[in-house]
Design a protein around this motif. Structure first.
Motif, PDB file in Angstrom:
ATOM      1  N   VAL A 132     -22.908 -13.765  33.801  1.00  0.00           N
ATOM      2  CA  VAL A 132     -22.483 -14.935  33.030  1.00  0.00           C
ATOM      3  C   VAL A 132     -23.630 -15.427  32.154  1.00  0.00           C
ATOM      4  CG1 VAL A 132     -21.661 -17.317  33.177  1.00  0.00           C
ATOM      5  CG2 VAL A 132     -20.836 -15.615  34.802  1.00  0.00           C
ATOM      6  N   GLU A 133     -23.297 -15.684  30.885  1.00  0.00           N
ATOM      7  CA  GLU A 133     -24.266 -16.260  29.944  1.00  0.00           C
ATOM      8  C   GLU A 133     -23.650 -17.510  29.336  1.00  0.00           C
ATOM      9  OE1 GLU A 133     -26.713 -14.066  26.768  1.00  0.00           O
ATOM     10  OE2 GLU A 133     -24.961 -14.841  25.705  1.00  0.00           O
ATOM     11  N   VAL A 134     -24.414 -18.597  29.318  1.00  0.00           N
ATOM     12  CA  VAL A 134     -23.971 -19.867  28.749  1.00  0.00           C
ATOM     13  C   VAL A 134     -24.952 -20.251  27.651  1.00  0.00           C
ATOM     14  CG1 VAL A 134     -23.545 -22.310  29.216  1.00  0.00           C
ATOM     15  CG2 VAL A 134     -23.017 -20.606  30.961  1.00  0.00           C
ATOM     16  N   LYS A 135     -24.424 -20.731  26.546  1.00  0.00           N
ATOM     17  CA  LYS A 135     -25.271 -21.254  25.475  1.00  0.00           C
ATOM     18  C   LYS A 135     -24.850 -22.693  25.222  1.00  0.00           C
ATOM     19  CE  LYS A 135     -25.870 -16.872  23.096  1.00  0.00           C
ATOM     20  NZ  LYS A 135     -25.743 -16.155  21.828  1.00  0.00           N
ATOM     21  N   ALA A 136     -25.795 -23.575  25.047  1.00  0.00           N
ATOM     22  CA  ALA A 136     -25.486 -24.969  24.725  1.00  0.00           C
ATOM     23  C   ALA A 136     -26.319 -25.381  23.522  1.00  0.00           C
ATOM     24  CB  ALA A 136     -25.772 -25.882  25.905  1.00  0.00           C
ATOM     25  N   THR A 137     -25.622 -25.752  22.462  1.00  0.00           N
ATOM     26  CA  THR A 137     -26.284 -26.177  21.232  1.00  0.00           C
ATOM     27  C   THR A 137     -25.901 -27.624  20.954  1.00  0.00           C
ATOM     28  OG1 THR A 137     -26.111 -23.931  20.365  1.00  0.00           O
ATOM     29  CG2 THR A 137     -26.590 -25.680  18.781  1.00  0.00           C
ATOM     30  N   PRO A 138     -26.879 -28.534  20.922  1.00  0.00           N
ATOM     31  CA  PRO A 138     -26.556 -29.936  20.655  1.00  0.00           C
ATOM     32  C   PRO A 138     -26.055 -30.120  19.227  1.00  0.00           C
ATOM     33  CG  PRO A 138     -28.939 -29.639  20.844  1.00  0.00           C
ATOM     34  CD  PRO A 138     -28.303 -28.318  21.127  1.00  0.00           C
ATOM     35  N   LYS A 139     -24.952 -30.836  19.114  1.00  0.00           N
ATOM     36  CA  LYS A 139     -24.377 -31.215  17.819  1.00  0.00           C
ATOM     37  C   LYS A 139     -24.122 -32.709  17.867  1.00  0.00           C
ATOM     38  CE  LYS A 139     -24.069 -27.024  16.131  1.00  0.00           C
ATOM     39  NZ  LYS A 139     -24.844 -26.578  15.022  1.00  0.00           N
ATOM     40  N   GLU A 140     -23.640 -33.302  16.788  1.00  0.00           N
ATOM     41  CA  GLU A 140     -23.462 -34.752  16.776  1.00  0.00           C
ATOM     42  C   GLU A 140     -22.352 -35.239  17.702  1.00  0.00           C
ATOM     43  OE1 GLU A 140     -20.814 -35.770  12.946  1.00  0.00           O
ATOM     44  OE2 GLU A 140     -22.804 -34.988  12.492  1.00  0.00           O
ATOM     45  N   ASN A 141     -21.391 -34.355  18.089  1.00  0.00           N
ATOM     46  CA  ASN A 141     -20.276 -34.771  18.947  1.00  0.00           C
ATOM     47  C   ASN A 141     -20.388 -34.288  20.377  1.00  0.00           C
ATOM     48  OD1 ASN A 141     -19.436 -35.530  16.457  1.00  0.00           O
ATOM     49  ND2 ASN A 141     -17.510 -34.436  16.492  1.00  0.00           N
ATOM     50  N   GLY A 142     -21.468 -33.638  20.757  1.00  0.00           N
ATOM     51  CA  GLY A 142     -21.613 -33.087  22.102  1.00  0.00           C
ATOM     52  C   GLY A 142     -22.383 -31.787  22.048  1.00  0.00           C
ATOM     53  N   ALA A 143     -22.236 -30.982  23.068  1.00  0.00           N
ATOM     54  CA  ALA A 143     -22.925 -29.694  23.114  1.00  0.00           C
ATOM     55  C   ALA A 143     -21.889 -28.583  22.943  1.00  0.00           C
ATOM     56  CB  ALA A 143     -23.664 -29.522  24.434  1.00  0.00           C
ATOM     57  N   VAL A 144     -21.996 -27.826  21.857  1.00  0.00           N
ATOM     58  CA  VAL A 144     -21.123 -26.675  21.649  1.00  0.00           C
ATOM     59  C   VAL A 144     -21.543 -25.626  22.660  1.00  0.00           C
ATOM     60  CG1 VAL A 144     -20.414 -24.875  20.044  1.00  0.00           C
ATOM     61  CG2 VAL A 144     -20.789 -27.201  19.225  1.00  0.00           C
ATOM     62  N   THR A 145     -20.577 -25.199  23.485  1.00  0.00           N
ATOM     63  CA  THR A 145     -20.910 -24.391  24.654  1.00  0.00           C
ATOM     64  C   THR A 145     -20.014 -23.161  24.766  1.00  0.00           C
ATOM     65  OG1 THR A 145     -21.515 -26.461  25.746  1.00  0.00           O
ATOM     66  CG2 THR A 145     -21.313 -24.513  27.141  1.00  0.00           C
ATOM     67  N   PRO A 146     -20.466 -22.005  24.281  1.00  0.00           N
ATOM     68  CA  PRO A 146     -19.741 -20.769  24.560  1.00  0.00           C
ATOM     69  C   PRO A 146     -20.220 -20.165  25.883  1.00  0.00           C
ATOM     70  CG  PRO A 146     -21.359 -20.393  22.834  1.00  0.00           C
ATOM     71  CD  PRO A 146     -21.463 -21.835  23.244  1.00  0.00           C
ATOM     72  N   VAL A 147     -19.276 -19.632  26.644  1.00  0.00           N
ATOM     73  CA  VAL A 147     -19.572 -18.956  27.902  1.00  0.00           C
ATOM     74  C   VAL A 147     -19.068 -17.519  27.761  1.00  0.00           C
ATOM     75  CG1 VAL A 147     -19.065 -18.852  30.368  1.00  0.00           C
ATOM     76  CG2 VAL A 147     -19.436 -21.053  29.269  1.00  0.00           C
ATOM     77  N   THR A 148     -19.916 -16.555  28.092  1.00  0.00           N
ATOM     78  CA  THR A 148     -19.549 -15.140  28.025  1.00  0.00           C
ATOM     79  C   THR A 148     -19.696 -14.527  29.400  1.00  0.00           C
ATOM     80  OG1 THR A 148     -20.355 -15.008  25.747  1.00  0.00           O
ATOM     81  CG2 THR A 148     -20.056 -12.919  26.918  1.00  0.00           C
ATOM     82  N   VAL A 149     -18.684 -13.773  29.819  1.00  0.00           N
ATOM     83  CA  VAL A 149     -18.762 -13.036  31.076  1.00  0.00           C
ATOM     84  C   VAL A 149     -18.693 -11.547  30.772  1.00  0.00           C
ATOM     85  CG1 VAL A 149     -17.844 -14.840  32.546  1.00  0.00           C
ATOM     86  CG2 VAL A 149     -16.292 -13.236  31.513  1.00  0.00           C
ATOM     87  N   HIS A 150     -19.453 -10.782  31.530  1.00  0.00           N
ATOM     88  CA  HIS A 150     -19.476  -9.326  31.431  1.00  0.00           C
ATOM     89  C   HIS A 150     -18.939  -8.787  32.749  1.00  0.00           C
ATOM     90  CE1 HIS A 150     -21.984  -9.823  27.850  1.00  0.00           C
ATOM     91  NE2 HIS A 150     -22.635 -10.745  28.553  1.00  0.00           N
ATOM     92  N   ASN A 151     -17.820  -8.118  32.686  1.00  0.00           N
ATOM     93  CA  ASN A 151     -17.176  -7.594  33.882  1.00  0.00           C
ATOM     94  C   ASN A 151     -17.657  -6.161  34.105  1.00  0.00           C
ATOM     95  OD1 ASN A 151     -15.506  -6.714  35.903  1.00  0.00           O
ATOM     96  ND2 ASN A 151     -13.599  -7.022  34.788  1.00  0.00           N
ATOM     97  N   ASP A 152     -18.490  -5.979  35.098  1.00  0.00           N
ATOM     98  CA  ASP A 152     -19.021  -4.632  35.357  1.00  0.00           C
ATOM     99  C   ASP A 152     -18.262  -3.913  36.471  1.00  0.00           C
ATOM    100  OD1 ASP A 152     -19.915  -6.039  37.524  1.00  0.00           O
ATOM    101  OD2 ASP A 152     -22.034  -5.600  37.226  1.00  0.00           O
ATOM    102  N   THR A 153     -17.030  -4.377  36.771  1.00  0.00           N
ATOM    103  CA  THR A 153     -16.222  -3.729  37.794  1.00  0.00           C
ATOM    104  C   THR A 153     -15.256  -2.734  37.144  1.00  0.00           C
ATOM    105  OG1 THR A 153     -14.397  -5.328  37.768  1.00  0.00           O
ATOM    106  CG2 THR A 153     -16.314  -5.861  39.148  1.00  0.00           C
ATOM    107  N   ASP A 154     -14.518  -2.029  37.972  1.00  0.00           N
ATOM    108  CA  ASP A 154     -13.558  -1.043  37.489  1.00  0.00           C
ATOM    109  C   ASP A 154     -12.163  -1.627  37.289  1.00  0.00           C
ATOM    110  OD1 ASP A 154     -15.425   1.022  37.405  1.00  0.00           O
ATOM    111  OD2 ASP A 154     -15.111   1.522  39.516  1.00  0.00           O
ATOM    112  N   GLU A 155     -12.000  -2.936  37.478  1.00  0.00           N
ATOM    113  CA  GLU A 155     -10.705  -3.594  37.314  1.00  0.00           C
ATOM    114  C   GLU A 155     -10.847  -4.856  36.470  1.00  0.00           C
ATOM    115  OE1 GLU A 155      -8.637  -4.285  40.942  1.00  0.00           O
ATOM    116  OE2 GLU A 155      -9.172  -2.336  41.784  1.00  0.00           O
ATOM    117  N   SER A 156      -9.758  -5.248  35.834  1.00  0.00           N
ATOM    118  CA  SER A 156      -9.718  -6.491  35.080  1.00  0.00           C
ATOM    119  C   SER A 156      -9.988  -7.659  36.032  1.00  0.00           C
ATOM    120  CB  SER A 156      -8.337  -6.639  34.439  1.00  0.00           C
ATOM    121  OG  SER A 156      -8.233  -7.846  33.745  1.00  0.00           O
TER     122      SER A 156
END
Length: 102
Positions: A18-42
């Motif tokens: 899991v990777e999280v990025k938080a960038t402060p902006k005037e209305n809050g923190a823009v926060t994308p979260v990315t997950v990398h699934n390293d398993t053999d199933e969804s």
């Protein structure tokens, strides 16, 4: 073990797949979260993230990322927090509180 980095005003913690990025902006923190699934199933993820200033400004976001393909990745983004909590932290502190996978 979590690791942290920074790109300008964007703070980036990584914990396992899991990777999280938080960038402060005037209305809050823009926060994308990315997950990398390293398993053999969804997989599906419910990730809870807290962003704050270590004093009195704390906001929490829940990211439900469904259908991450096997050996693939997927991202979701939202604005976390807002000025109703006070001034937006310019060096936000981020914690990944939960990472349930199913």
């Amino acid at each position: 073990m979590p690791s942290f980095s920074q790109d300008g005003t964007t703070r980036i913690p990584r914990y396992g797949d899991v990777e999280v990025k938080a960038t402060p902006k005037e209305n809050g923190a823009v926060t994308p979260v990315t997950v990398h699934n390293d398993t053999d199933e969804s997989a599906h993820y419910d990730i809870v993230v807290s962003i704050g200033n270590d004093i009195d400004w704390v906001a929490t976001g829940t990211f439900r990322i469904y259908g991450v393909p096997a050996h693939g990745s997927k991202s979701e983004a939202e604005n976390v927090g807002g000025t109703h909590l006070g001034p937006i932290p310019q060096r936000p502190k981020i914690s990944i509180d939960r990472i349930p996978t199913y």
